[in-house]
Design an enzyme around this catalytic site. Structure first.
Site: not given
Length: 884
Positions: A237, A165, A102-103, A309, A239, A167
């Site tokens: 960004h 990180q 996703h990111h 978000m 969703h 996701h």
């Protein structure tokens, strides 16, 4: 509850519990020899550190072969900076697909939260403050920082570790339990950067989106209380519920746009449309527009599929001595201010449903039967008209009678515009995606969906680089000398490297004097066979002295396949004595010069009979309207057919002829001083037309500069000159937005190396330099570039042709070096469309900007002929220093 969610989000993004990192490695040499264990299924490199040159290196940061077991898994992993000294990150290249990821976020910190190979990010990211360096989502393209700008790491104040990180939203793509090695590659340099990059994150932590609510605004604002920062890129960004995100600087009640984007399009860092500086006392403001339609429960800010978000990432640079690497804003200190927010911020940017991610946050699509999607008949339509128009609206702002796009609502477009939009959409749908066939397989269906997604990205990428209407109006009021129209600007994200798999370097024809690209994008080479220009070639009156050798008996013009370097066609035997320049007009005719014959020839590419046109008198040097003296190059205007000849080694002028060869005018004079004036030349050696600006640029070789002139008035526009050119500029080539050049061999005691240059044509700044890996430049004599970023260089001493490719691929078919206009855009389907041609044919529209539509060790061989050519040294050589 809201406070708890706010705390949860902040903890997720920034920090966590304290755990040390085992065995920190501080010596680059030690780390360079270390390898990480990757799954065999992963395609990533096992060499995390890859040297680039003496000052630069690449750092590969990848997940070590992971398989998430549940949706909305956040995995983290860390890599230590392989050196203790200060370094600067100047480039980011993602390795991920939105089908599985996703990111991704890349943090910089001094200590990661875990010592494990990878860990769940809910354990934390870093034990200290985590600075966001990079963010990626939705198949965003690579991010390259402007020249002179870098993220500072290492040293006394910079981050010692990188923490990645990732996701994994919807994990249905992992049903086969494959291993994932998504990540990002960094390009770092040890060279100090004068400007330090940083990230300003604007983020809502308390927005609630009621179920069924049609429009919900989430506003963020903060006072800026630091040293000035200069914004150069942004990223939005949200969703699934996010429709548009907009960011602004507010100063004295005036709103200045930073960025305005749909979060459902590729979430790249896009360049701001015009420079934005933020100073002490300004307010930074952002708005996210959501819809609650389709939801049965209220939606809150959070990190799962069912949450939302509202983030705006602002990438900026500051002077090194005042630089701050990371700042945040999570409040709304001026809610009343948003009463005057520009209307654009409230206008959603529509995106078709098939552009929504098939994997990731979008819970609504997770449980859909994918096979049903694949089995649907392929639709001819690519974009809904409103969507297509919203993407093109910035471009349509070129019209004087259309208000600025940010004040213009695409959903309320005038009826007179609809036919134009429909026609554009129809052409792009048919020519870029091709016709569908009911018998095509599901795999082709999926490929088409990806192409649709890429098409959205491509249109947006172009729109993101255009200047807003206000800037254009200002530039028309205060134009640069000789520039009445806008030139697309490149900001340093262009880099070329030798194509090491291209075999053309081993062709070894005669001295390579000229090159160009024909209308089918084949490379055409003009070479001298067994003839050599040396000290015996001419007398003091420039009369050729080796006439007894006869003309070159082999084919001097070679048509080369750009992919495998196969010779497709050859011609030109028994015609030339000392070939020099080569150009190709829009009809595919060859224009060549011969310095021994002192003539210019127009040749039919498919006809070896008599030339179509001859200018000059054979073997007769002169300086009147009917004679040349060692002419060097030709440029033919694609619109008017006007012919320009650079003349040459023993004349210092540009001569203009009509399409039929009738003399029209000439300009230029010999330069005699150390500081030559505009319009003075010392060997005008190469020409490049810039048709849409009405300019002709000249490589003023022995003066080590490039001069540009208006083609209508012959008025001097500007000079491009850099110390790194040294004393010579041999050849130039233009594609929209970029100017390429090669310099000459250094004079005695000079330090400037022989190399190629890539320049931003708008300001003349060098954004890249390049050299070959196989063999070396000795006398790079000509250069030609195509709009997909491919560059060819021919060397008259090593008899070699090199191919270089860029890291920024575009889909234009190549243009001829002298400025022949692109006729079509090569797509994945059959045929193509040039938006420049399309809009130029519509009343009230301009072609401005459309022609660059973007769709995203030595072998130590010795030269066969070691002789030193006297060519290119018509100017006196410096006297060597006496030996001791």
């Amino acid at each position: 509850m809201a406070g708890f969610r706010s705390l949860l989000v902040l903890l997720l993004v920034f920090q966590s519990s304290c755990l040390g990192f085992r065995s920190p490695l501080s010596v680059f040499k030690r780390f360079k020899e270390t390898t990480r264990s990757f799954s065999n299924e992963c395609l990533g490199t096992t060499r995390p550190v890859i040297p680039v040159d003496s000052s630069d290196f690449a750092l590969d940061i990848r997940m070590p072969g992971v398989t998430p077991k549940q949706s909305d898994t956040y995995f983290c992993m860390s890599v230590r900076l392989p050196m203790d000294e200060e370094a600067f990150v100047i480039d980011f290249k993602p390795h991920a697909s939105m089908d599985t990821v996703h990111h991704m976020l890349l943090f910089g910190c001094n200590m990661p939260a875990s010592t494990e190979n990878y860990w769940f990010c809910d354990e934390g990211t870093c034990t200290d403050k985590a600075n966001i360096l990079y963010a990626w989502a939705r198949n965003a393209p690579p991010t390259r920082l402007p020249k002179g700008v870098g993220f500072r790491v290492g040293g006394e104040t910079g981050s010692k570790y990188f923490v990645l990180q990732v996701h994994y939203g919807d994990i249905s793509a992992f049903r086969d339990n494959h291993k994932d090695c998504s990540g990002v590659s960094l390009h770092l340099t040890r060279l100090p950067q004068p400007l330090i990059a940083g990230m300003y994150l604007m983020m809502s932590v308390d927005t609630v989106i009621p179920a069924g609510e049609k429009v919900v605004n989430s506003d963020i604002s903060c006072h800026y209380k630091k040293y000035p920062m200069h914004v150069f890129a942004y990223r939005v960004h949200t969703h699934h519920l996010g429709k548009v995100v907009s960011g602004y600087r507010v100063r004295n009640g005036q709103w200045t746009l930073i960025g305005h984007q749909s979060p459902q399009l590729p979430q790249a860092f896009y360049p701001v449309e015009h420079p934005v500086d933020v100073s002490f006392g300004d307010i930074l403001a952002a708005r996210c527009v959501f819809t609650g339609e389709g939801r049965t429960e209220a939606t809150h800010i959070g990190g799962t599929s069912s949450d939302e978000m509202c983030n705006l990432y602002i990438m900026y640079y500051m002077e090194a001595k005042h630089a701050v690497s990371f700042m945040t804003c999570t409040q709304n200190i001026a809610p009343d201010l948003f009463r005057t927010i520009p209307p654009e911020a409230n206008i959603p940017i529509p995106v078709k449903s098939d552009m929504v991610m098939m994997h990731g946050h979008h819970k609504e699509t997770v449980n859909k039967d994918k096979t049903s999607i694949l089995q649907q008949p392929k639709r001819e339509e690519v974009l809904e008209q409103g969507d297509f128009y919203s993407l093109l609206s910035k471009l349509l702002g070129e019209r004087e009678d259309v208000v600025h796009v940010h004040k213009y609502n695409p959903t309320e477009k005038a009826e007179s515009e609809s036919d134009l939009v429909a026609e554009i959409a129809n052409v792009v749908q048919k020519k870029d995606l091709g016709q569908s066939d009911a018998r095509e397989s599901a795999e082709h269906e999926r490929d088409n969906a990806l192409l649709v997604r890429d098409r959205i990205h491509k249109f947006h990428r172009l729109a993101s680089t255009l200047r807003p209407a206000e800037s254009r109006v200002l530039s028309l009021q205060q134009p640069l000398p000789g520039e009445g129209t806008w030139e697309p600007e490149h900001t340093g994200d262009f880099h070329v490297e030798e194509a090491l798999d291209w075999p053309g370097v081993y062709l070894l024809p005669g001295q390579v004097s000229g090159m160009a690209l024909d209308p089918t994008n084949n490379l055409v080479i003009f070479h001298r066979g067994n003839h050599v220009w040396d000290g015996n070639s001419f007398d003091s009156k420039f009369i050729y002295q080796q006439r007894g050798l006869g003309p070159i008996e082999e084919d001097t013009i070679l048509v080369i396949d750009p992919n495998n370097a196969a010779v497709l066609q050859s011609s030109g035997k028994n015609l030339f004595y000392l070939p020099h320049g080569l150009s190709i007009d829009k009809d595919g005719n060859y224009w060549v010069t011969d310095v021994a014959l002192h003539q210019v020839f127009k040749l039919n590419a498919n006809n070896e009979e008599a030339p179509l046109l001859i200018l000059g008198k054979s073997m007769q040097p002169g300086s009147d309207q009917n004679h040349f003296c060692q002419p060097t190059d030709v440029a033919v205007d694609p619109d008017t057919g006007t012919i320009y000849v650079s003349d040459g080694y023993c004349n210092s002028r540009i001569v203009q002829f009509s399409p039929s060869g009738k003399f029209i005018t000439q300009w230029g004079e010999e330069s005699t001083e150390s500081n030559p004036k505009p319009g003075q030349f010392s060997v005008p050696h190469s020409l490049a037309l810039v048709p849409h600006l009405g300019q002709l640029c000249v490589a003023d070789r022995e003066n080590g500069r490039i001069q540009c002139f208006k083609t209508d008035t012959k008025e001097f526009v500007r000079e491009i000159k850099h110390a790194s050119f040294g004393r010579n500029v041999f050849a130039i080539s233009y594609i929209p937005g970029l100017l390429f050049a090669v310099n000459g061999k250094p004079y005695f005691e000079d330090q400037e190396p022989v190399q190629g240059f890539v320049m931003n044509f708008s300001n003349g700044e060098i954004i890249d330099v390049f050299k070959p890996v196989r063999k070396h430049f000795d006398m790079p004599h000509d250069i030609t570039a195509s709009e997909d970023g491919t560059v060819y260089v021919g060397d008259a001493h090593t008899n070699t042709v090199w191919k270089f490719t860029s890291n920024e691929k575009m889909e234009h078919r190549s243009v001829k070096k002298a400025g022949i206009e692109v006729q079509e855009i090569k797509g994945k389907g059959s045929g193509g469309l040039n938006l420049g041609n399309f809009f130029a044919s519509r009343k009230g529209y301009s072609r401005k900007g459309f022609d660059r539509l973007s769709t995203e060790g030595s072998d130590q061989e010795k030269d066969d002929d070691g002789s030193e050519s006297e060519e290119e040294y018509s100017a006196p050589l410096p006297i060597p220093a006496p030996s001791s």
